[in-house]
Structure formats: C-alpha cells, structure tokens
Motif scaffolding. Structure first.
Motif, PDB file in Angstrom:
ATOM      1  N   ARG A 273       1.394  -5.686 -17.033  1.00  0.00           N
ATOM      2  CA  ARG A 273       0.762  -6.998 -17.119  1.00  0.00           C
ATOM      3  C   ARG A 273       1.432  -8.029 -16.212  1.00  0.00           C
ATOM      4  NH1 ARG A 273      -0.424  -9.213 -23.028  1.00  0.00           N
ATOM      5  NH2 ARG A 273      -1.758  -7.369 -22.887  1.00  0.00           N
ATOM      6  N   GLY A 274       2.737  -7.917 -16.044  1.00  0.00           N
ATOM      7  CA  GLY A 274       3.449  -8.954 -15.303  1.00  0.00           C
ATOM      8  C   GLY A 274       3.923  -8.573 -13.920  1.00  0.00           C
ATOM      9  N   TYR A 275       3.667  -7.338 -13.474  1.00  0.00           N
ATOM     10  CA  TYR A 275       4.188  -6.944 -12.161  1.00  0.00           C
ATOM     11  C   TYR A 275       3.464  -5.716 -11.633  1.00  0.00           C
ATOM     12  CZ  TYR A 275       6.659  -3.028 -14.359  1.00  0.00           C
ATOM     13  OH  TYR A 275       6.956  -1.866 -15.027  1.00  0.00           O
ATOM     14  N   VAL A 276       3.694  -5.447 -10.340  1.00  0.00           N
ATOM     15  CA  VAL A 276       3.264  -4.191  -9.731  1.00  0.00           C
ATOM     16  C   VAL A 276       4.499  -3.561  -9.102  1.00  0.00           C
ATOM     17  CG1 VAL A 276       2.615  -5.330  -7.556  1.00  0.00           C
ATOM     18  CG2 VAL A 276       1.683  -3.086  -8.103  1.00  0.00           C
ATOM     19  N   MET A 277       4.642  -2.241  -9.276  1.00  0.00           N
ATOM     20  CA  MET A 277       5.779  -1.523  -8.704  1.00  0.00           C
ATOM     21  C   MET A 277       5.313  -0.738  -7.484  1.00  0.00           C
ATOM     22  SD  MET A 277       9.048  -0.840  -8.949  1.00  0.00           S
ATOM     23  CE  MET A 277       9.600  -1.039 -10.654  1.00  0.00           C
ATOM     24  N   LEU A 278       6.022  -0.912  -6.372  1.00  0.00           N
ATOM     25  CA  LEU A 278       5.724  -0.221  -5.128  1.00  0.00           C
ATOM     26  C   LEU A 278       6.919   0.642  -4.735  1.00  0.00           C
ATOM     27  CD1 LEU A 278       4.286  -3.304  -3.215  1.00  0.00           C
ATOM     28  CD2 LEU A 278       2.951  -1.531  -4.335  1.00  0.00           C
ATOM     29  N   THR A 279       6.654   1.720  -4.007  1.00  0.00           N
ATOM     30  CA  THR A 279       7.735   2.604  -3.579  1.00  0.00           C
ATOM     31  C   THR A 279       7.585   2.961  -2.103  1.00  0.00           C
ATOM     32  OG1 THR A 279       6.500   4.591  -4.231  1.00  0.00           O
ATOM     33  CG2 THR A 279       7.995   3.621  -5.874  1.00  0.00           C
ATOM     34  N   TYR A 280       8.711   3.369  -1.524  1.00  0.00           N
ATOM     35  CA  TYR A 280       8.751   3.791  -0.123  1.00  0.00           C
ATOM     36  C   TYR A 280       9.773   4.927  -0.034  1.00  0.00           C
ATOM     37  CZ  TYR A 280       8.776   3.156   5.016  1.00  0.00           C
ATOM     38  OH  TYR A 280       8.656   3.327   6.365  1.00  0.00           O
ATOM     39  N   TRP A 281       9.338   6.082   0.479  1.00  0.00           N
ATOM     40  CA  TRP A 281      10.235   7.218   0.643  1.00  0.00           C
ATOM     41  C   TRP A 281      10.705   7.257   2.090  1.00  0.00           C
ATOM     42  CZ3 TRP A 281      13.191  10.027  -2.179  1.00  0.00           C
ATOM     43  CH2 TRP A 281      13.683  11.262  -1.732  1.00  0.00           C
ATOM     44  N   LEU A 282      12.008   7.112   2.307  1.00  0.00           N
ATOM     45  CA  LEU A 282      12.551   6.963   3.650  1.00  0.00           C
ATOM     46  C   LEU A 282      12.737   8.277   4.417  1.00  0.00           C
ATOM     47  CD1 LEU A 282      15.206   4.194   2.905  1.00  0.00           C
ATOM     48  CD2 LEU A 282      13.076   3.915   4.180  1.00  0.00           C
ATOM     49  N   PRO A 283      13.249   9.351   3.795  1.00  0.00           N
ATOM     50  CA  PRO A 283      13.476  10.584   4.567  1.00  0.00           C
ATOM     51  C   PRO A 283      12.170  11.243   5.009  1.00  0.00           C
ATOM     52  CG  PRO A 283      14.756  10.577   2.523  1.00  0.00           C
ATOM     53  CD  PRO A 283      13.768   9.461   2.427  1.00  0.00           C
ATOM     54  N   GLU A 284      12.297  12.155   5.968  1.00  0.00           N
ATOM     55  CA  GLU A 284      11.150  12.953   6.382  1.00  0.00           C
ATOM     56  C   GLU A 284      10.763  13.911   5.253  1.00  0.00           C
ATOM     57  OE1 GLU A 284       9.412  12.677   9.126  1.00  0.00           O
ATOM     58  OE2 GLU A 284      10.666  11.088   9.971  1.00  0.00           O
ATOM     59  N   GLY A 285       9.497  14.259   5.180  1.00  0.00           N
ATOM     60  CA  GLY A 285       9.048  15.205   4.169  1.00  0.00           C
ATOM     61  C   GLY A 285       8.422  14.504   2.979  1.00  0.00           C
ATOM     62  N   PRO A 286       7.949  15.283   1.995  1.00  0.00           N
ATOM     63  CA  PRO A 286       7.266  14.703   0.831  1.00  0.00           C
ATOM     64  C   PRO A 286       8.213  13.875  -0.024  1.00  0.00           C
ATOM     65  CG  PRO A 286       7.674  17.054   0.508  1.00  0.00           C
ATOM     66  CD  PRO A 286       8.019  16.758   1.930  1.00  0.00           C
ATOM     67  N   SER A 287       7.657  12.873  -0.683  1.00  0.00           N
ATOM     68  CA  SER A 287       8.455  11.989  -1.536  1.00  0.00           C
ATOM     69  C   SER A 287       8.966  12.755  -2.751  1.00  0.00           C
ATOM     70  CB  SER A 287       7.612  10.797  -2.003  1.00  0.00           C
ATOM     71  OG  SER A 287       8.319  10.031  -2.965  1.00  0.00           O
ATOM     72  N   MET A 288      10.227  12.516  -3.082  1.00  0.00           N
ATOM     73  CA  MET A 288      10.838  13.123  -4.262  1.00  0.00           C
ATOM     74  C   MET A 288      10.951  12.122  -5.403  1.00  0.00           C
ATOM     75  SD  MET A 288      11.247  16.189  -3.299  1.00  0.00           S
ATOM     76  CE  MET A 288      12.289  16.853  -4.592  1.00  0.00           C
ATOM     77  N   LEU A 289      10.364  10.953  -5.251  1.00  0.00           N
ATOM     78  CA  LEU A 289      10.404   9.960  -6.316  1.00  0.00           C
ATOM     79  C   LEU A 289       9.528  10.419  -7.487  1.00  0.00           C
ATOM     80  CD1 LEU A 289      10.086   6.667  -4.225  1.00  0.00           C
ATOM     81  CD2 LEU A 289      12.134   7.565  -5.329  1.00  0.00           C
ATOM     82  N   PRO A 290       9.959  10.146  -8.718  1.00  0.00           N
ATOM     83  CA  PRO A 290       9.138  10.538  -9.866  1.00  0.00           C
ATOM     84  C   PRO A 290       7.816   9.791  -9.877  1.00  0.00           C
ATOM     85  CG  PRO A 290      10.934   9.100 -10.561  1.00  0.00           C
ATOM     86  CD  PRO A 290      11.194   9.448  -9.125  1.00  0.00           C
ATOM     87  N   ALA A 291       6.767  10.482 -10.296  1.00  0.00           N
ATOM     88  CA  ALA A 291       5.438   9.876 -10.347  1.00  0.00           C
ATOM     89  C   ALA A 291       5.335   8.913 -11.521  1.00  0.00           C
ATOM     90  CB  ALA A 291       4.377  10.961 -10.460  1.00  0.00           C
ATOM     91  N   ASN A 292       4.270   8.159 -11.543  1.00  0.00           N
ATOM     92  CA  ASN A 292       3.999   7.259 -12.656  1.00  0.00           C
ATOM     93  C   ASN A 292       3.796   8.073 -13.934  1.00  0.00           C
ATOM     94  OD1 ASN A 292       3.284   4.992 -14.164  1.00  0.00           O
ATOM     95  ND2 ASN A 292       1.142   5.126 -13.572  1.00  0.00           N
ATOM     96  N   ALA A 293       3.937   7.405 -15.084  1.00  0.00           N
ATOM     97  CA  ALA A 293       3.732   8.069 -16.372  1.00  0.00           C
ATOM     98  C   ALA A 293       2.368   8.751 -16.399  1.00  0.00           C
ATOM     99  CB  ALA A 293       3.835   7.058 -17.505  1.00  0.00           C
TER     100      ALA A 293
END
Length: 365
Positions: A170-190
């Motif tokens: 309700r109060g924000y939006v979260m954005l991400t950026y994966w810096l290394p080459e290759g697919p992002s390893m950041l966890p997905a949204n719930a």
C-alpha cells in the motif's frame, strides 16, 4: 601529459574568474554541499579537468573530497570539489556524482536507503546511474530499491535505468536490479496467499456456520464454516480464531490443523494455501459482522453435511469427513508447538502430530 602550476597569489582575480567561467560553467547551477575558507592553487593539465591544492586566503575557498568528514569518500565519488568565489558558492564537479545512501545485505547486494532519496528526479537519475556503475565496480550483486508513494515520480527513472518491479504494498513499490551477467539470483516475490477456515462444533453436535453476503453465484445459499485470510505477521492458529470472532462474534480456542489444501493460479496468478482448523467454542452468542456476513447460526452437523453443494463437491465432502473422523478420535491433527531455532534466533510455530494416549485426544491408525 603536460601540466603547469600557478597560484592565485600571482594572478589577478579577473583571470581567476575567467578560468572559473571556462572550466566550471557546466556545473555552476549546482549548490555546494559544504563550505570552508581556503585558497586553491590550480594545475592546468592537458586532457584533464583542473585540480586544486590548498592554501589560505579569505576570499577564495574550496573543499577537496578528503576534507569532507561528514560524508563517506565513496558517496562523494571522484571529483567532488567545492569552492567559493567572492562569496558566491558553486561546485567544480556536479553534486549529482554521488553514491545513493545504502547499506549492504548479507548476500553481497545493496539496499538503498529509502528515507534518504533525493527529492528531485533529475538529481536522482544522475545519482542512480553513478551508483550502479560504482556498485558494479565493487562487485555487488543485487540492488533493492524501495520507493515510497510520495516518491512515485522516481519509478519511471529507475525503470528506464534497468530496474524491474518486484512487488508493491500500500505504501511503496519495490524494484530490483541484478548487476552480474546471467540470470538474476534474487528471490522472487511471495508466491502464495494463506487462508484459514474454522471448524467449530459445540457439545450439541452443532457446527458454527455462516451465509456470506458476497460470493460466487454457484455458492449462493451455501452455509459454510467461517473463513478468511491471514494478515501480515499473523500465526495460522491465531488467524483462525480471529476470523471466527470477526464473522460470528463467537470466541474459540484453537485445537489442531486437521488438513490443508494447496491450489495454484487462484488470485492474480498466485497460489493458495488453505488451512482447516478445529476450534473449540468458549462462547455461544452470535453477533454477525454485517459487512461480510448475511447470517450465522449453529447448524446440526447432519444438516450441514447433507447440503447439496457439499454432497456434490469432493473437496468439501473430504474436509467434512476428516473433521468428523477427528470428532470420533479416529484421526489426529497437527497441534501447534513453539520451537526456538539457532539458525535465525527466532521462536517459530511448528505444527506436528502427537498421539496423546494419556488424555485420549485421538487414536492413531
């Protein structure tokens, strides 16, 4: 590289002003970050911007990046040089060439401080671009950028820079950026929403049921158990007790999770976990929540089971059958236990089966 050094002691102020206009006109619109009194000696080097060293006079002052104690050198970046000419402040290098305030996460990534974002979108664009380059050079991995509602004008800037949407509240939006080459390893949204249903039965063998005010056409007229969604940071067992209280006004005590259902692509392509909880009533008076519920009552178990919509649905029939088996002590559900873990240092709710022969709660198979 050819360099010649000269001091303002040996130059008229008109010549210094001319150099200032020539070398720093593109940065003159930016305000200085700090201000001290000192006089620079300029070095003119072919192919590079003028630099300065320190000497003392009251009319001409600058601050090299090493002298700014209140700001970390990394945040200033290379070339933040501030000075004053005849009482007028300007910066020799753009104030935009600074690193966004941030802190490292435990996985080699960066979390931008959402409370210290620049208000101006142009300044933010320059700082964001400069920060990404800096973090790449430092070998950082993922960037987490949380933009509150009041800074929503910065969202297009971040998207243009290559950020992707991760999730929104309700109060924000979260954005991400994966810096290394290759697919992002950041966890997905719930990926899941969590629901609960409370099966409440009294000593007269009556089930607490509700008639919902808003429902799908195929469920019109169905008397069902109270259900709802778990809210943030809420336990499954407390959520079930809360939902029954909100919809019917009846107070209950959690006994067990008797079953749970897992289904996919339910709401906005999310999966759904639904926990059926056995509850014991500790009050009987019904007070309906007229915002959601049309009616509520204590219904004889046999009448409840014989409803055509329940008889025609395999899922409903199985759930009710499990609850009846539990009432007959021929089935053991999952009771809740508080267990501490050294992995995260937190106490968790662990649900597991215990056959308690001493109290004869249930008889195992």
């Amino acid at each position: 590289m050819e360099c010649s050094f000269f001091s303002s002691k040996y130059m008229p102020m008109s010549e210094i002003a001319r150099l200032e206009r020539t070398n720093s006109s593109q940065f003159s619109s930016f305000r200085p970050l700090v201000e001290v009194k000192s006089t620079p000696h300029f070095s003119s080097c072919r192919g590079i911007s003028p630099k300065a060293s320190h000497s003392s006079t009251p009319n001409y002052s600058y601050v090299p990046k090493q002298a700014v104690s209140s700001v970390d050198e990394e945040k200033l970046g290379a070339g933040n040089l501030l000075y004053q000419i005849n009482g007028t402040n300007s910066s020799l290098f753009s104030r935009n060439l600074r690193i966004l305030d941030s802190f490292d996460d435990e996985y080699g990534g960066v979390i931008v401080d959402s409370e210290r974002l620049p208000a101006n979108s142009t300044v933010f664009a320059s700082m964001l671009s400069f920060s990404i380059s800096h973090w790449k050079s430092k070998g950082k991995k993922g960037i987490w950028l949380k933009l509150p509602v009041e800074k929503s004008d910065l969202v297009p800037v971040a998207i243009k820079e290559g950020f992707e949407y991760h999730h929104a509240e309700r109060g924000y939006v979260m954005l991400t950026y994966w810096l290394p080459e290759g697919p992002s390893m950041l966890p997905a949204n719930a990926s899941h929403q969590v629901g609960v249903g409370g099966f409440v039965i009294n000593d007269k063998n009556e089930v607490l049921v509700v008639l919902e005010k808003y429902c799908a056409p195929q469920f019109v007229g169905l008397w069902k158990i109270p259900t709802g969604f778990i809210v943030e940071s809420e336990e499954i067992f407390t959520g079930a007790v809360r939902e029954v209280k909100e919809e019917t006004g009846v107070d209950t005590e959690f006994l067990e999770v008797v079953a749970f259902r897992h289904v996919h692509n339910v709401a906005f392509e999310k999966s759904d976990l639904f926990f059926i909880c056995m509850l014991k009533p500790v009050s009987t008076h019904i007070m309906v929540d007229d915002h959601e519920i049309q009616a509520a009552k204590w219904m004889p178990l046999v009448e409840f089971v014989e409803q055509p919509l329940i008889q025609q649905d395999c899922m409903f029939k199985k759930v009710i059958g499990i609850c009846i088996e539990r009432l007959g002590k021929r089935y053991c559900g999952l009771s809740v236990h508080q267990v501490a873990s050294t992995f995260d240092g937190k106490t968790s709710s662990l649900y597991y089966n215990v056959i308690d022969s001493q109290h004869n709660n249930c008889i195992g198979n």
